[in-house]
Scaffold this motif. Structure first.
Motif, PDB file in Angstrom:
ATOM      1  N   HIS A 135      17.732 -27.435 108.108  1.00  0.00           N
ATOM      2  CA  HIS A 135      18.981 -27.226 107.384  1.00  0.00           C
ATOM      3  C   HIS A 135      19.012 -25.844 106.740  1.00  0.00           C
ATOM      4  CE1 HIS A 135      18.269 -31.563 107.606  1.00  0.00           C
ATOM      5  NE2 HIS A 135      19.569 -31.626 107.823  1.00  0.00           N
ATOM      6  N   TYR A 142      24.529 -23.689 102.595  1.00  0.00           N
ATOM      7  CA  TYR A 142      24.971 -25.078 102.559  1.00  0.00           C
ATOM      8  C   TYR A 142      23.859 -26.060 102.951  1.00  0.00           C
ATOM      9  CZ  TYR A 142      29.502 -22.823 102.400  1.00  0.00           C
ATOM     10  OH  TYR A 142      30.560 -22.046 102.034  1.00  0.00           O
ATOM     11  N   SER A 144      21.697 -27.797 101.216  1.00  0.00           N
ATOM     12  CA  SER A 144      21.618 -29.045 100.449  1.00  0.00           C
ATOM     13  C   SER A 144      22.710 -30.025 100.877  1.00  0.00           C
ATOM     14  CB  SER A 144      21.721 -28.757  98.958  1.00  0.00           C
ATOM     15  OG  SER A 144      22.947 -28.111  98.664  1.00  0.00           O
ATOM     16  N   ILE A 145      23.887 -29.507 101.160  1.00  0.00           N
ATOM     17  CA  ILE A 145      24.985 -30.376 101.610  1.00  0.00           C
ATOM     18  C   ILE A 145      24.668 -30.944 102.988  1.00  0.00           C
ATOM     19  CG2 ILE A 145      27.436 -30.414 102.246  1.00  0.00           C
ATOM     20  CD1 ILE A 145      27.790 -28.156 100.123  1.00  0.00           C
ATOM     21  N   LEU A 146      24.166 -30.101 103.886  1.00  0.00           N
ATOM     22  CA  LEU A 146      23.807 -30.567 105.232  1.00  0.00           C
ATOM     23  C   LEU A 146      22.717 -31.635 105.174  1.00  0.00           C
ATOM     24  CD1 LEU A 146      23.772 -27.190 107.183  1.00  0.00           C
ATOM     25  CD2 LEU A 146      25.395 -29.067 107.463  1.00  0.00           C
ATOM     26  N   GLY A 148      22.065 -33.646 102.688  1.00  0.00           N
ATOM     27  CA  GLY A 148      22.665 -34.865 102.142  1.00  0.00           C
ATOM     28  C   GLY A 148      23.460 -35.629 103.186  1.00  0.00           C
ATOM     29  N   ILE A 149      24.222 -34.904 103.989  1.00  0.00           N
ATOM     30  CA  ILE A 149      25.034 -35.552 105.028  1.00  0.00           C
ATOM     31  C   ILE A 149      24.135 -36.194 106.089  1.00  0.00           C
ATOM     32  CG2 ILE A 149      26.644 -35.115 106.930  1.00  0.00           C
ATOM     33  CD1 ILE A 149      27.934 -32.964 105.112  1.00  0.00           C
ATOM     34  N   THR A 152      22.316 -39.247 104.755  1.00  0.00           N
ATOM     35  CA  THR A 152      23.231 -40.375 104.586  1.00  0.00           C
ATOM     36  C   THR A 152      23.524 -41.027 105.933  1.00  0.00           C
ATOM     37  OG1 THR A 152      24.230 -39.334 102.659  1.00  0.00           O
ATOM     38  CG2 THR A 152      25.503 -41.066 103.743  1.00  0.00           C
TER      39      THR A 152
END
Length: 168
Positions: A135, A142, A144-146, A148-149, A152
């Motif tokens: 990531h 981005y 941390s967002i990647l 997290g996605i 999930t």
């Protein structure tokens, strides 16, 4: 000066997250190892608890080695994707081999089986230099967002296939 201190803080937080991940994700493994140690090695609960802490400690140690290995390979000119694939292969294949060896009846004493299982769980820490760095390689801004996605999306099937749902 601000960039250097923020990188330093990020490294501290990153190391704490790695340590917490190692301890939290092996929580159930520790109880299983505790039972294995008390039943197979004839240890009391206190002694079994000391033995069950070996996999998380070994994972913390191997995490540092994996990071150094990955950084050295990248600095020597090996492509980042190749390094990530090597680390991820070690993270997946080594525990599988170690757990297969521990399940076979090779006549090994229980202490050696615990050592093999500890080694397998420790080598799974290579995933931190494989999957979890991807990531950051794809998009540092981005990452941390990647992460997290993707975590999930990866966790959702686990909710749908829980033993509770299968038995009802």
């Amino acid at each position: 000066m601000i960039v250097r201190s923020s990188k330093f803080c990020f490294k501290i937080v990153q190391n704490l997250v790695i340590v917490l991940r190692t301890v939290l994700t092996t929580g159930e493994s520790n109880s299983s190892i505790c039972m294995l140690c008390s039943e197979e090695l004839n240890l009391n609960l206190t002694e079994a608890a000391w033995v069950s802490i070996l996999p998380p400690l070994a994972s913390i140690f191997v995490t540092g080695l994996a990071a150094q290995l990955a950084d050295n390979l990248i600095s020597r000119g090996i492509e980042t994707t190749v390094v990530r694939k090597i680390c991820q292969s070690i993270a997946f294949l080594s525990p599988a081999i170690c757990m297969t060896l521990s399940s076979l009846d090779l006549g090994l004493p229980p202490w050696e089986i615990v050592g093999i299982l500890t080694g397998g769980l420790a080598l799974s820490s290579f995933a931190l230099s494989g999957l979890y760095c991807t990531h950051q390689d794809m998009s540092p801004e981005y990452a941390s967002i990647l992460l997290g996605i993707t975590n999930t999306v990866g966790a959702v099937p686990g909710f749908g296939c829980s033993p509770h749902w299968l038995s009802s």
